[in-house]
Design a protein around this motif. Structure first.
Motif, mmCIF file in Angstrom:
data_model
loop_
_atom_site.group_PDB
_atom_site.id
_atom_site.type_symbol
_atom_site.label_atom_id
_atom_site.label_comp_id
_atom_site.label_asym_id
_atom_site.label_seq_id
_atom_site.Cartn_x
_atom_site.Cartn_y
_atom_site.Cartn_z
ATOM 1 N N ALA A 1 1.729 6.508 -6.782
ATOM 2 C CA ALA A 1 0.646 7.407 -7.190
ATOM 3 C C ALA A 1 1.059 8.860 -6.983
ATOM 4 O O ALA A 1 0.780 9.717 -7.831
ATOM 5 N N ALA A 2 1.741 9.145 -5.883
ATOM 6 C CA ALA A 2 2.206 10.510 -5.632
ATOM 7 C C ALA A 2 3.203 10.931 -6.708
ATOM 8 O O ALA A 2 3.184 12.068 -7.182
ATOM 9 N N VAL B 1 0.849 -1.202 0.000
ATOM 10 C CA VAL B 1 0.000 0.000 0.000
ATOM 11 C C VAL B 1 0.878 1.244 0.000
ATOM 12 O O VAL B 1 0.625 2.196 -0.746
ATOM 13 N N LEU B 2 1.912 1.238 0.817
ATOM 14 C CA LEU B 2 2.812 2.393 0.872
ATOM 15 C C LEU B 2 3.521 2.600 -0.465
ATOM 16 O O LEU B 2 3.666 3.735 -0.923
ATOM 17 N N ARG B 3 3.956 1.509 -1.083
ATOM 18 C CA ARG B 3 4.597 1.634 -2.401
ATOM 19 C C ARG B 3 3.615 2.168 -3.434
ATOM 20 O O ARG B 3 3.966 3.014 -4.254
ATOM 21 N N ALA B 4 2.375 1.682 -3.380
ATOM 22 C CA ALA B 4 1.361 2.148 -4.334
ATOM 23 C C ALA B 4 1.065 3.624 -4.121
ATOM 24 O O ALA B 4 0.920 4.378 -5.090
#
Length: 72
Positions: free
Chosen positions: A27-28, A20-23
């Motif tokens: 996205a950022a 989730v953090l990588r996604a």
């Protein structure tokens, strides 16, 4: 041993926290890239507008010069 047993688990369960953090980071990054491209597009629109105005000025000047030559 199943695939899920081999994965490290995050404290929220499921082991998907890192994903989730990588996604979110990805996205950022895409949002930053999109903002940069939007700024480039706006700058290019301004340049195109300036070139159109310059072209109109040149056409007006050429028309005036042609009219002078026709009178001669």
């Amino acid at each position: 041993m199943s695939a899920a047993e081999g994965r490290p688990r995050c404290r929220w369960g499921g082991g998907g926290g890192e994903a989730v953090l990588r996604a979110r980071a990805e996205a950022a990054g895409y949002r930053r890239l999109l903002r940069a491209r939007a700024a480039e597009v706006e700058a290019l629109r301004g340049a195109v507008g300036a070139l159109h105005r310059q072209l109109e000025g040149l056409r007006d000047r050429r028309s005036g010069e042609l009219a002078k030559y026709q009178v001669r």
